[in-house]
Design an enzyme around this catalytic site. Structure first.
Site, PDB file in Angstrom:
ATOM      1  N   HIS A   3     -20.458-104.978   6.165  1.00 27.63           N
ATOM      2  CA  HIS A   3     -21.710-104.221   6.302  1.00 27.63           C
ATOM      3  C   HIS A   3     -21.345-102.738   6.258  1.00 27.63           C
ATOM      4  O   HIS A   3     -21.995-101.971   5.565  1.00 27.63           O
ATOM      5  CB  HIS A   3     -22.413-104.620   7.602  1.00 27.63           C
ATOM      6  CG  HIS A   3     -23.780-104.049   7.737  1.00 27.63           C
ATOM      7  ND1 HIS A   3     -24.744-104.207   6.765  1.00 27.63           N
ATOM      8  CD2 HIS A   3     -24.362-103.292   8.717  1.00 27.63           C
ATOM      9  CE1 HIS A   3     -25.861-103.575   7.142  1.00 27.63           C
ATOM     10  NE2 HIS A   3     -25.647-103.019   8.318  1.00 27.63           N
ATOM     11  N   GLU A  43     -18.197-104.305  13.973  1.00 30.94           N
ATOM     12  CA  GLU A  43     -17.917-105.238  12.873  1.00 30.94           C
ATOM     13  C   GLU A  43     -16.419-105.540  12.820  1.00 30.94           C
ATOM     14  O   GLU A  43     -16.005-106.693  12.633  1.00 30.94           O
ATOM     15  CB  GLU A  43     -18.404-104.651  11.537  1.00 30.94           C
ATOM     16  CG  GLU A  43     -18.298-105.660  10.403  1.00 30.94           C
ATOM     17  CD  GLU A  43     -18.943-105.194   9.101  1.00 30.94           C
ATOM     18  OE1 GLU A  43     -19.332-104.008   9.007  1.00 30.94           O
ATOM     19  OE2 GLU A  43     -19.035-106.022   8.175  1.00 30.94           O
ATOM     20  N   LYS A  90     -20.866 -99.579   0.559  1.00 26.35           N
ATOM     21  CA  LYS A  90     -21.810 -98.533   0.981  1.00 26.35           C
ATOM     22  C   LYS A  90     -21.171 -97.154   0.947  1.00 26.35           C
ATOM     23  O   LYS A  90     -21.867 -96.135   0.892  1.00 26.35           O
ATOM     24  CB  LYS A  90     -22.329 -98.810   2.393  1.00 26.35           C
ATOM     25  CG  LYS A  90     -23.316 -99.964   2.472  1.00 26.35           C
ATOM     26  CD  LYS A  90     -23.950-100.063   3.843  1.00 26.35           C
ATOM     27  CE  LYS A  90     -24.887-101.258   3.956  1.00 26.35           C
ATOM     28  NZ  LYS A  90     -24.178-102.548   4.115  1.00 26.35           N
ATOM     29  N   PHE A  94     -31.296-103.601  12.010  1.00 29.95           N
ATOM     30  CA  PHE A  94     -32.004-103.198  13.231  1.00 29.95           C
ATOM     31  C   PHE A  94     -32.905-104.367  13.638  1.00 29.95           C
ATOM     32  O   PHE A  94     -33.521-105.013  12.794  1.00 29.95           O
ATOM     33  CB  PHE A  94     -32.888-101.970  12.974  1.00 29.95           C
ATOM     34  CG  PHE A  94     -32.145-100.651  12.992  1.00 29.95           C
ATOM     35  CD1 PHE A  94     -30.780-100.581  13.197  1.00 29.95           C
ATOM     36  CD2 PHE A  94     -32.840 -99.461  12.806  1.00 29.95           C
ATOM     37  CE1 PHE A  94     -30.122 -99.361  13.224  1.00 29.95           C
ATOM     38  CE2 PHE A  94     -32.187 -98.236  12.823  1.00 29.95           C
ATOM     39  CZ  PHE A  94     -30.834 -98.184  13.028  1.00 29.95           C
TER      40      PHE A  94
END
Lengths: 79, 412
Positions: free
Chosen positions: B304, B315, B336, B400
């Site tokens: 992630h 994580e 990301k 979230f």
């Protein structure tokens, strides 16, 4: 304002605000079938007319409006 | 009835790194950042002035102004990505995909840009000037409905809004639909376009975003000691999921299997990950068990990896709890670092990256990783891609709300 002037304003509104091809926009053009303006689009068209011509249009006045020409005549009668 | 295995037969994408799959993959493996100063609106008053924007895309040009007006930007991107995926899977765009096709889309905040626009009109001109297209642009299921209309998808449909896990959950739920023989093909997508003034302002208020405005390309640095938040990004990615038997029957190209799916909820805090990443860990364990493999079979973890202090630490802790000594060996990376955070579009993008990684036996890097956080001490594939045989990939997505979705992709 003459009918042809109202048509010119309607045509440019359809072109600029709704992105409709100019060659499709004639007095005989059907709003739903020819110009692909759906029920949501009609609400937009009415809002655009109200802003452009500074008038108010009631829902009942729209029942007989199916073509560009009929819209132009309605607008002309209210000016 | 036998349980169907699920394969991916088509991919399509539009994102900060490219407007098709090939450009995106080339940029991912070259370690290029798609993040830059915001151009879509004047961001000069915001504390954050950069994002991962889609570039060289004009919706009016792509679909005509009359059609483009009916959709929010998140919808434009979905229609575009779906076209590439459908063609890639070998279906004829001129024919409806029909009743044998399902559709599942994930998005975090749907047509948030349309919501913002409508509120501005309401405040300035009153309720009677709100666009009649506002509702259909802003509803979170807008992309699901519009993509279905455009490509004639008439099977079951779902829209999933589990924040940043949304399109990973979408893939997982579509996998279940196929396994249970409900339908044999599903178009699955993720989309987001939260690169708007209010949304960036609001995320900045909760200290979620990086504020390293001076060097946008270097701001997103997952697992680095100097990371200070995620970078907002926009894009859509679409996958065509299919039963193995359907793909074989029509001799379709196969990117790989979706072999495992795990999903859990932290039930801890609305934004913070559970301590030690225990919620995420449960989803990883489920996914590995669902794939019927062991931890050591995982060759690559697409993390992630948001670049927030809390995510990357927790994580890392979850991966350590899961894999013990093997955690220090397995290649991990955060794509990301290059795309920014696609929010609800992230899971689908990272599924694509995972599948391409497996197909090409190449792991995209975590860029901007120069000063490792001492608590993040795993192998994050820093700064350069790695060539390696890859049989199984795990992709993590957490949102979230405490939503965790984990997918496993397998070559065989």
């Amino acid at each position: 304002m003459e009918v042809n002037e109202v048509f010119d304003k309607v045509k440019s509104l359809f072109e600029e605000e709704l992105g409709i091809d100019s060659e499709k926009i004639t007095m005989d053009a059907k709003l739903e079938e020819d110009l692909e303006i759906d029920s949501l689009g009609i609400v937009e068209v009415v809002m655009a007319f109200e802003d452009e011509f500074e008038i108010e249009i009631d829902d009942e006045e729209l029942t007989d409006v199916g073509t560009v020409g009929q819209a132009v005549n309605l607008l002309h009668s209210k000016l | 009835m036998t349980k169907q295995r699920v394969v991916v037969t088509g991919l399509g994408t539009i994102n900060p790194l490219g407007n098709n799959v090939i450009d995106t993959w080339n940029n991912l493996t070259s370690g290029i950042s798609g993040i830059d100063h915001i151009t879509l609106f004047d961001a000069s008053d915001l504390p954050v002035t950069f994002a991962g924007e889609v570039k060289n895309f004009d919706a009016n040009e792509y679909m005509g102004k009359q059609n483009a007006r009916k959709l929010d930007r998140s919808g434009h991107l979905s229609i575009f990505a779906a076209e590439e995926a459908i063609q890639d899977a070998g279906f004829d765009l001129s024919k409806p995909l029909g009743e044998d096709f399902g559709i599942v889309f994930g998005t975090g905040i749907g047509g948030i840009g349309a919501t913002e626009d409508a509120v501005r009109v309401y405040d300035e001109r009153g309720s009677t000037r709100i666009s009649p297209l506002a509702i259909t642009q802003l509803m979170p299921n807008s992309s699901t409905g519009q993509v279905a209309i455009k490509y004639g998808i008439q099977g079951p449909s779902l829209t999933i809004t589990t924040a940043c896990a949304a399109s990973a959950n979408a893939i997982g739920e579509a996998k279940r639909m196929i396994e249970q023989n409900i339908v044999d093909k599903v178009l699955v997508g993720g989309t987001e376009s939260g690169t708007t003034s209010m949304t960036i302002g609001a995320f900045a208020q909760i200290k979620a975003l990086s504020k390293q405005n001076d060097e946008p390309q270097k701001a997103c640095k997952p697992f680095d000691k100097n990371r200070d938040g995620f970078v907002m990004a926009e894009g859509s990615t679409v996958l065509i999921l299919e039963s193995e038997s359907s793909a074989k029957d029509r001799d379709a190209k196969v990117y790989g299997y979706i072999s495992g799916y795990g999903s859990s909820t932290d039930a801890y805090h609305i934004t913070a990950p559970s301590e030690g990443g225990v919620g995420a860990l449960r989803a990883m364990e489920q996914a590995i068990s669902n794939a019927d493999i062991s931890n050591e079979n995982i060759d690559y973890i697409n993390a992630h990896g948001t670049s927030t202090p809390a995510n990357d630490l927790n994580e890392t802790l979850a991966i350590k709890s899961l894999m013990n000594d093997y955690a220090y060996e397995v290649n991990i990376s955060s794509t990301k670092s290059m795309t920014g955070h696609l929010l609800g579009g992230g899971g689908a993008f990272e599924a694509m990256a995972s599948l391409l990684s497996m197909k090409n036996n190449q792991i995209p890097p975590t860029i901007n990783l120069n000063d490792l956080d001492e608590d993040c001490d795993l192998n994050y594939t820093a700064n350069h891609s790695v060539d390696k045989n890859i049989d199984h990939v795990m992709s993590n997505s957490f949102g979230f709300g405490g939503h965790n979705a984990v997918l496993i992709f397998s070559k065989e």
